[in-house]
Design a protein around this motif. Structure first.
Motif, PDB file in Angstrom:
ATOM      1  N   CYS A  18       0.836  -1.200   0.000  1.00 45.03           N
ATOM      2  CA  CYS A  18       0.000   0.000   0.000  1.00 45.03           C
ATOM      3  C   CYS A  18       0.872   1.252   0.000  1.00 45.03           C
ATOM      4  O   CYS A  18       0.640   2.187  -0.755  1.00 45.03           O
ATOM      5  N   GLN A  23       2.950   2.037  -3.278  1.00 47.03           N
ATOM      6  CA  GLN A  23       2.172   2.502  -4.423  1.00 47.03           C
ATOM      7  C   GLN A  23       1.794   3.978  -4.321  1.00 47.03           C
ATOM      8  O   GLN A  23       1.183   4.516  -5.226  1.00 47.03           O
ATOM      9  N   THR A  24       2.172   4.644  -3.238  1.00 48.05           N
ATOM     10  CA  THR A  24       1.824   6.054  -3.065  1.00 48.05           C
ATOM     11  C   THR A  24       2.840   6.960  -3.758  1.00 48.05           C
ATOM     12  O   THR A  24       3.972   6.554  -4.030  1.00 48.05           O
ATOM     13  N   LYS A  65       6.937   6.774  -4.542  1.00 48.50           N
ATOM     14  CA  LYS A  65       7.281   6.737  -5.962  1.00 48.50           C
ATOM     15  C   LYS A  65       7.950   8.028  -6.434  1.00 48.50           C
ATOM     16  O   LYS A  65       8.999   7.996  -7.054  1.00 48.50           O
TER      17      LYS A  65
END
Length: 81
Positions: A26, A29-30, A34
């Motif tokens: 989780c 993927q933010t 990134k």
């Protein structure tokens, strides 16, 4: 949790490994991890705006799982209903 390969499993077999892996995915993927290249831990601690509420819920679930391992009363009584 979704894996890219069939029959893919977690290497860690501990009780809370699934929650930890979900939290990690989780956070990775933010945009915090990134784009800004900040560690997942720092993203959680700084309460970055790109971290969704779902990640904080997973963090709490992971914490409760780890706490249940060391809480002797809970081991005997079971989880609260």
């Amino acid at each position: 949790m979704e894996y890219s390969q069939p029959n893919e499993r977690l290497k860690d077999k501990s009780k809370c490994a699934n929650f930890r892996a979900q939290l990690k995915m989780c956070l990775l993927q933010t945009d915090c991890c990134k784009v800004h290249k900040i560690t997942p831990r720092e993203c959680l601690l700084s309460k970055h705006e790109s971290v969704p509420e779902q990640c904080y819920i997973l963090k709490n679930t992971f914490f409760e799982c780890k706490r249940s391992i060391i809480d002797a009363r809970r081991r005997f009584r079971g989880p609260k209903q």
